[in-house]
Each structure stands twice: as C-alpha cells, then as structure tokens.
Design a protein around this motif. Structure first.
Motif, PDB file in Angstrom:
ATOM      1  N   PHE A 153     -57.692 -47.025  22.065  1.00 11.67           N
ATOM      2  CA  PHE A 153     -56.698 -47.769  22.922  1.00 11.67           C
ATOM      3  C   PHE A 153     -55.624 -47.200  23.723  1.00 11.67           C
ATOM      4  O   PHE A 153     -55.067 -47.250  24.796  1.00 11.67           O
ATOM      5  CB  PHE A 153     -55.806 -48.912  22.166  1.00 11.67           C
ATOM      6  N   GLU A 154     -55.256 -45.826  23.113  1.00 13.56           N
ATOM      7  CA  GLU A 154     -54.156 -45.122  23.619  1.00 13.56           C
ATOM      8  C   GLU A 154     -54.963 -44.415  24.981  1.00 13.56           C
ATOM      9  O   GLU A 154     -54.271 -44.175  25.891  1.00 13.56           O
ATOM     10  CB  GLU A 154     -54.039 -44.123  22.661  1.00 13.56           C
ATOM     11  N   LEU A 155     -56.364 -43.982  24.803  1.00 12.48           N
ATOM     12  CA  LEU A 155     -57.158 -43.501  26.051  1.00 12.48           C
ATOM     13  C   LEU A 155     -57.253 -44.391  27.091  1.00 12.48           C
ATOM     14  O   LEU A 155     -56.848 -43.916  28.306  1.00 12.48           O
ATOM     15  CB  LEU A 155     -58.358 -43.463  25.514  1.00 12.48           C
ATOM     16  N   GLN A 156     -57.327 -45.744  26.665  1.00  7.61           N
ATOM     17  CA  GLN A 156     -57.208 -46.839  27.823  1.00  7.61           C
ATOM     18  C   GLN A 156     -56.076 -46.982  28.409  1.00  7.61           C
ATOM     19  O   GLN A 156     -55.940 -47.039  29.697  1.00  7.61           O
ATOM     20  CB  GLN A 156     -57.825 -48.259  26.987  1.00  7.61           C
ATOM     21  N   CYS A 157     -54.851 -46.922  27.574  1.00  9.25           N
ATOM     22  CA  CYS A 157     -53.633 -46.933  28.091  1.00  9.25           C
ATOM     23  C   CYS A 157     -53.406 -45.977  29.009  1.00  9.25           C
ATOM     24  O   CYS A 157     -52.623 -46.073  30.316  1.00  9.25           O
ATOM     25  CB  CYS A 157     -52.460 -47.052  27.113  1.00  9.25           C
ATOM     26  N   ALA A 158     -53.627 -44.617  28.641  1.00  3.46           N
ATOM     27  CA  ALA A 158     -53.332 -43.512  29.732  1.00  3.46           C
ATOM     28  C   ALA A 158     -53.934 -43.432  30.777  1.00  3.46           C
ATOM     29  O   ALA A 158     -53.458 -43.191  31.939  1.00  3.46           O
ATOM     30  CB  ALA A 158     -53.753 -42.373  28.794  1.00  3.46           C
ATOM     31  N   VAL A 159     -55.476 -43.986  30.871  1.00  5.73           N
ATOM     32  CA  VAL A 159     -56.082 -44.263  32.055  1.00  5.73           C
ATOM     33  C   VAL A 159     -55.466 -45.167  32.863  1.00  5.73           C
ATOM     34  O   VAL A 159     -55.281 -45.185  34.153  1.00  5.73           O
ATOM     35  CB  VAL A 159     -57.538 -44.526  31.897  1.00  5.73           C
ATOM     36  N   GLN A 160     -54.993 -46.267  32.519  1.00  8.24           N
ATOM     37  CA  GLN A 160     -54.244 -47.366  33.287  1.00  8.24           C
ATOM     38  C   GLN A 160     -53.068 -46.895  33.874  1.00  8.24           C
ATOM     39  O   GLN A 160     -52.782 -47.275  34.994  1.00  8.24           O
ATOM     40  CB  GLN A 160     -54.008 -48.593  32.394  1.00  8.24           C
ATOM     41  N   ILE A 161     -52.380 -46.363  32.878  1.00  8.05           N
ATOM     42  CA  ILE A 161     -50.983 -45.724  33.536  1.00  8.05           C
ATOM     43  C   ILE A 161     -51.292 -44.793  34.699  1.00  8.05           C
ATOM     44  O   ILE A 161     -50.558 -44.788  35.684  1.00  8.05           O
ATOM     45  CB  ILE A 161     -50.193 -44.750  32.256  1.00  8.05           C
ATOM     46  N   CYS A 162     -52.156 -43.691  34.617  1.00  5.00           N
ATOM     47  CA  CYS A 162     -52.635 -42.764  35.576  1.00  5.00           C
ATOM     48  C   CYS A 162     -53.183 -43.715  36.863  1.00  5.00           C
ATOM     49  O   CYS A 162     -52.562 -43.336  38.056  1.00  5.00           O
ATOM     50  CB  CYS A 162     -53.565 -41.893  35.193  1.00  5.00           C
ATOM     51  N   HIS A 163     -54.031 -44.692  36.884  1.00  4.59           N
ATOM     52  CA  HIS A 163     -54.316 -45.351  37.953  1.00  4.59           C
ATOM     53  C   HIS A 163     -53.399 -46.255  38.576  1.00  4.59           C
ATOM     54  O   HIS A 163     -53.236 -46.040  39.890  1.00  4.59           O
ATOM     55  CB  HIS A 163     -55.442 -46.439  37.471  1.00  4.59           C
ATOM     56  N   LEU A 164     -52.312 -46.659  37.879  1.00  7.93           N
ATOM     57  CA  LEU A 164     -51.246 -47.348  38.656  1.00  7.93           C
ATOM     58  C   LEU A 164     -50.422 -46.260  39.220  1.00  7.93           C
ATOM     59  O   LEU A 164     -49.738 -46.668  40.320  1.00  7.93           O
ATOM     60  CB  LEU A 164     -50.519 -48.243  37.454  1.00  7.93           C
ATOM     61  N   LYS A 165     -50.150 -45.344  38.965  1.00  7.24           N
ATOM     62  CA  LYS A 165     -49.538 -44.069  39.416  1.00  7.24           C
ATOM     63  C   LYS A 165     -50.284 -43.831  40.656  1.00  7.24           C
ATOM     64  O   LYS A 165     -49.514 -43.639  41.780  1.00  7.24           O
ATOM     65  CB  LYS A 165     -49.118 -43.211  38.597  1.00  7.24           C
ATOM     66  N   TYR A 166     -51.547 -43.775  40.715  1.00  8.20           N
ATOM     67  CA  TYR A 166     -52.421 -43.228  41.995  1.00  8.20           C
ATOM     68  C   TYR A 166     -52.161 -44.333  42.782  1.00  8.20           C
ATOM     69  O   TYR A 166     -51.816 -44.134  44.137  1.00  8.20           O
ATOM     70  CB  TYR A 166     -53.894 -42.922  41.443  1.00  8.20           C
ATOM     71  N   CYS A 167     -52.198 -45.610  42.552  1.00 12.20           N
ATOM     72  CA  CYS A 167     -51.974 -46.502  43.291  1.00 12.20           C
ATOM     73  C   CYS A 167     -50.607 -46.654  44.152  1.00 12.20           C
ATOM     74  O   CYS A 167     -50.434 -46.849  45.299  1.00 12.20           O
ATOM     75  CB  CYS A 167     -52.130 -48.033  42.725  1.00 12.20           C
ATOM     76  N   GLU A 168     -49.792 -46.321  43.593  1.00 12.47           N
ATOM     77  CA  GLU A 168     -48.195 -46.216  43.982  1.00 12.47           C
ATOM     78  C   GLU A 168     -48.275 -45.057  45.119  1.00 12.47           C
ATOM     79  O   GLU A 168     -47.493 -45.107  46.099  1.00 12.47           O
ATOM     80  CB  GLU A 168     -47.215 -45.931  42.778  1.00 12.47           C
ATOM     81  N   LEU A 169     -48.792 -43.804  44.305  1.00  9.06           N
ATOM     82  CA  LEU A 169     -48.652 -42.708  45.252  1.00  9.06           C
ATOM     83  C   LEU A 169     -49.320 -42.856  46.753  1.00  9.06           C
ATOM     84  O   LEU A 169     -49.131 -42.235  47.613  1.00  9.06           O
ATOM     85  CB  LEU A 169     -49.055 -41.313  44.624  1.00  9.06           C
ATOM     86  N   THR A 170     -50.457 -43.592  46.583  1.00  9.42           N
ATOM     87  CA  THR A 170     -51.166 -44.173  47.856  1.00  9.42           C
ATOM     88  C   THR A 170     -51.196 -45.572  48.431  1.00  9.42           C
ATOM     89  O   THR A 170     -51.954 -45.622  49.173  1.00  9.42           O
ATOM     90  CB  THR A 170     -52.852 -43.645  47.525  1.00  9.42           C
ATOM     91  N   GLU A 171     -50.042 -45.726  48.067  1.00 11.13           N
ATOM     92  CA  GLU A 171     -49.776 -47.308  48.606  1.00 11.13           C
ATOM     93  C   GLU A 171     -49.810 -47.068  50.243  1.00 11.13           C
ATOM     94  O   GLU A 171     -50.116 -48.094  50.810  1.00 11.13           O
ATOM     95  CB  GLU A 171     -48.306 -47.778  48.173  1.00 11.13           C
ATOM     96  N   TRP A 172     -49.059 -46.298  50.828  1.00 10.35           N
ATOM     97  CA  TRP A 172     -48.998 -45.892  52.194  1.00 10.35           C
ATOM     98  C   TRP A 172     -50.318 -45.804  52.988  1.00 10.35           C
ATOM     99  O   TRP A 172     -50.455 -46.644  54.050  1.00 10.35           O
ATOM    100  CB  TRP A 172     -48.284 -44.651  52.529  1.00 10.35           C
TER     101      TRP A 172
END
Length: 242
Positions: A153-172
């Motif tokens: 579950f911790e690995l899953q959370c880490a992957v999810q957090i990273c993906h959300l941040k990637y989406c934020e950084l590439t939102e433009w």
C-alpha cells in the motif's frame, strides 16, 4: 529527522518539486530504497525529462527488452496494464493470468515475460485529473519478496503521489493537448447525447461507414471498447460537455 529512503521524506520531496527531472529522480531514489530494481511508467504523455512524449518511460529494464517491447508493439498483447486499470489494486505480474480469462496472444506474452529473466513485479494503476491515468510496473529483478499489505500500500501511495505531481507539473501541456480531431469530437458529443450511428451520420451529413470509422478511432484513442464507456470517458475527461 527523516531519512532519504523514508516515505515522509519522499512526500516532502514531491511536494517541493518544480521540474519533471527532479520528480523522476526522487521517485527512482525512493523506489530503489524499497528494493525495486526496475520501473516503467505508461501513459498517453509519459516523458523522460528532456525528450519527446514517449508513452512509456522505463528505468532499470535491460535495453534489449525495452527495444523489443516498444519496437514489436508488445503493448498490444501485454494484458497487465489493462488488468491494472480494471482491477484497481496492485497485483504481481505472475498472477495476471489468474485475474481473468486471457487470449492466446496475451498468455504467450506472459510466458515470454516469465522466461525473460526479469523476475516478478508489481502492477498498479495511478489515477489523475481529467482521467490522466497511468500504469506503473515495479520490477523486483528476481522472485517477488514477501511484502506485507502495508508495504504494498505504501508503494501504491508513493506511485499515486508521484503521478499526481507529474500531472500538476505538466498541466500546461494538457491545456493545449486535444487527442481528438474536430470530427471525432463531434461524433463523441452526439454519442454522449444517446444518438445512434445512423442518426449521427444524418446530422453531420456523412456516411454511416464514416461514422463507424470515426467511432473505431475514438475507441482506440480513449482506450475503450463500447460507446457507453466512450461517452463516460469523454465527459469525465472534459473532452465533451453535455
């Protein structure tokens, strides 16, 4: 004081990231500290820092396997990413065939994966805004270790957090990205309003055959297999407003 391999330290790093390159390295550092040897990230706009959009970004996998996977379009027969999206929970690559009935081509791919020497791994889906979802594969480079539910579950959370941040950084980039042509969008809009192919053809002044062709392209671009799911995905991703 949090150590560099701790979950809390990783979360703080992600929160402060302002560049994709820094985020990618932070993710790899954290995952390697957890015993992950190989990482693959699959999404419509997956991008290694400094490169064009690739669709798949991988680290730690043998180069010949990466070239084979991409060059021979193994994503067409690899059932694991689609299973990850449908199952909604992490699972071992070696258990993929137990989750649902697979085609002979998909089973052949899993056999090739098993005999490739890559070892086992974890498959999981990461979810983002506007249906910017991604598949993430975490390879162990050998037999699967005895991970607890909490560790997975911790690995899953880490992957999810990273993906959300990637989406934020590439939102433009997403703001100017439209995967559909004008005509495909029109067909999708009428599908979302419950119109049949023959009615859509009449409305748009095109043949039924053309509508069928456009619909097949829509299915492929949206990653769906039926008109209802296409409509739901179109509305959910903001491609269609009804």
């Amino acid at each position: 004081m949090e150590t560099s391999g701790s979950f809390a330290f990783f979360v703080a790093q992600c929160q402060g990231c302002t560049r994709v390159s820094v985020l990618w390295q932070a993710a790899l550092t954290y995952l390697h500290a957890q015993g992950i040897k190989m990482v693959s990230y699959h999404s419509n706009d997956a991008q290694r820092p400094g490169s064009d959009h690739l669709g798949i970004v991988a680290d730690g996998f043998p180069q010949d396997w990466v070239c084979h996977y991409i060059g021979d379009n193994l994503s067409k027969v690899d059932p694991i990413p689609q299973l990850a999206a449908r199952v909604g929970r992490p699972f071992l690559w070696s258990r993929a065939a137990d989750l649902e009935a697979l085609t002979p081509a998909q089973l052949a791919y899993l056999q090739e994966l098993s005999s490739s020497g890559l070892g086992d791994g974890l498959a999981m889906c990461a979810y983002g805004p506007g249906m910017r979802n991604a598949y993430v594969g975490l390879g162990f480079g050998g037999p699967a270790p005895d991970l607890s539910d909490t560790q997975i579950f911790e690995l899953q959370c880490a992957v999810q957090i990273c993906h959300l941040k990637y989406c934020e950084l590439t939102e433009w980039r997403q703001a100017s990205f439209d995967p559909l042509t004008k005509r495909e969008r029109e067909v999708l809009e009428w599908i979302a309003q419950g119109k049949s192919n023959s009615v859509i053809a009449e409305i748009l002044g095109i043949s039924r055959h053309t509508v069928d062709t456009l619909l097949r392209r829509l299915y492929e671009k949206l990653g769906v297999n039926d008109r209802t799911t296409a409509a739901i995905r179109g509305v959910g991703s903001g491609l269609v407003v009804v």
